[in-house]
Design a protein around this motif. Sequence first.
Motif, short mmCIF file in Angstrom:
data_model
loop_
_atom_site.label_atom_id
_atom_site.label_comp_id
_atom_site.label_asym_id
_atom_site.label_seq_id
_atom_site.Cartn_x
_atom_site.Cartn_y
_atom_site.Cartn_z
N ALA A 156 0.84 -1.19 0.00
CA ALA A 156 0.00 0.00 0.00
C ALA A 156 0.88 1.24 0.00
O ALA A 156 1.95 1.24 0.63
N PRO A 157 0.44 2.29 -0.71
CA PRO A 157 1.20 3.54 -0.66
C PRO A 157 1.00 4.23 0.70
O PRO A 157 -0.10 4.22 1.26
N GLY A 159 2.05 7.92 2.13
CA GLY A 159 2.68 9.19 1.78
C GLY A 159 3.29 9.08 0.39
O GLY A 159 2.65 8.59 -0.55
N LYS A 162 5.94 3.63 0.29
CA LYS A 162 4.97 2.54 0.37
C LYS A 162 5.46 1.48 1.35
O LYS A 162 6.64 1.47 1.72
#
Lengths: 385, 89
Positions: A156-157, A159, A162
């Motif tokens: 998941a990213p 900022g 990731k």
Amino acid sequence: MRTIAAAGLLFLLFFGPDIFAQDFKPSKTQFMIRGYGHSGLNYEKVNDEDPDVSYVGATFAPMFLFKHSDRLLFEAELEFELEDGEVKVGFEYANFNYVLNKYITARAGKFLLPFGTFMERLHPAWINRLSTLPLGFGHDGVAPSSGIGVELRGSAPIGSGKINYSLYMINGPVLVTSAMDPEEAGMLRFENFEDNNGNKAVGGRLGVLPLSNSSVELGVSFYNGLAGNTGSQYENVAASLYALDFSYVKQISAIKGILDIKAQYTQSNVSDANYYEMAPGDTIPVSYTFANTSNAYFAQLSYRPSMASGFIKNVEIVGRYSTLATPEGAEWEQEASQFAIGVNYWLSWRSVLKFSYQITESVGGHGNTGANTTKGMFAHWALGF
Amino acid sequence: MNKIKIISGIIAVMILTITLYSCTAQRAAASKKSGAQLWGENCIRCHNIPSPGDYNDVDWETIGLHMRIRANLTEEEIVKIVEFMKTVN
């Protein structure tokens, strides 16, 4: 008759492409064979003994990918290898993968373990920058390479960077006892096709890529489970392993090339237990124990002047340092360190000629109490396909 | 043992230097990057950057799904990378 034939030809001329285009429309399901192979020449010399010079390898590792849909993938890999005068077939992995959503993929079957990154991502011969594995991997290794069970994984990213994660439950390790193999008593074997106890091992890895260009990855892994056979004196013996890994890969204009740094530290802790040995002349086995802790680490740096022109842009230099320490007091007690240096020439992005030299200094090991210095030279050709 | 400490120290300093250097690089989330840029940044983490022409569009779909799982790429990254490979192969 000629008129009919001419009409048929005209029909094919005008409508044929459309008909054939429909025939060749790709199906929803896809099957691919990928994988890798390698072969080479090894020169190895232990102390002052005569050197062993052999053509080795001829490894063929086909990987089968079956994409059932955009969410469901089956992958499997076999490994055919010439070793000790015979063909050995390895069943590396076979597993189902289902993408549950953007962030979670479920896996089931036999899969490479994300314990550190070396065995899951870097060990294939066309990816590994050297012809050998670092100390602590492979046979007698500290780190597990695969397991049978289930896993959730994803990324998941966060900022501008990731994270990625993995959490799995597998059959877990098997503790080698004196009755199984007195010379390896206390070791862990990770190829546990049928669980030897009711306890499943649980493990996972968290990787953090803090930079937006994905050049840096830091990872921490764990692996815990009971290792002894149910009903034996070892049923409560537990194995607890962890690993730290680091990766930095980036093309840097200032040095006109790609800098690639990889490192991994692995530690294995197994509960204290009594093992048995038969001393010469004795009729009754003698009990002994030891602090069953092993560790290994490697650090590797490679540089390829990819922004240069001509021949030189395909040349890569690589160096690697690795160590292995196994428990003091065990039959397989060993302290070893290894330094390897190599020059690679990339024929294409997935085909490489590897030339390397390595020196391994070790004390102990199986049935060995003295110090050994092993020098080796390797010339290998690896191809990913 | 001293040799190990010295080498470990050198590696630690190198890692710190490189990390600090990298922190000064342009920071942009994947959502603002092109497939070409993501292709260049992510594939190289394990192996050399593949040539788009080595596989056809259908193959890239399969390889994309495989790499999404194996290399832990995000959905957005792999969609952009596969679209790029299909565009230029």
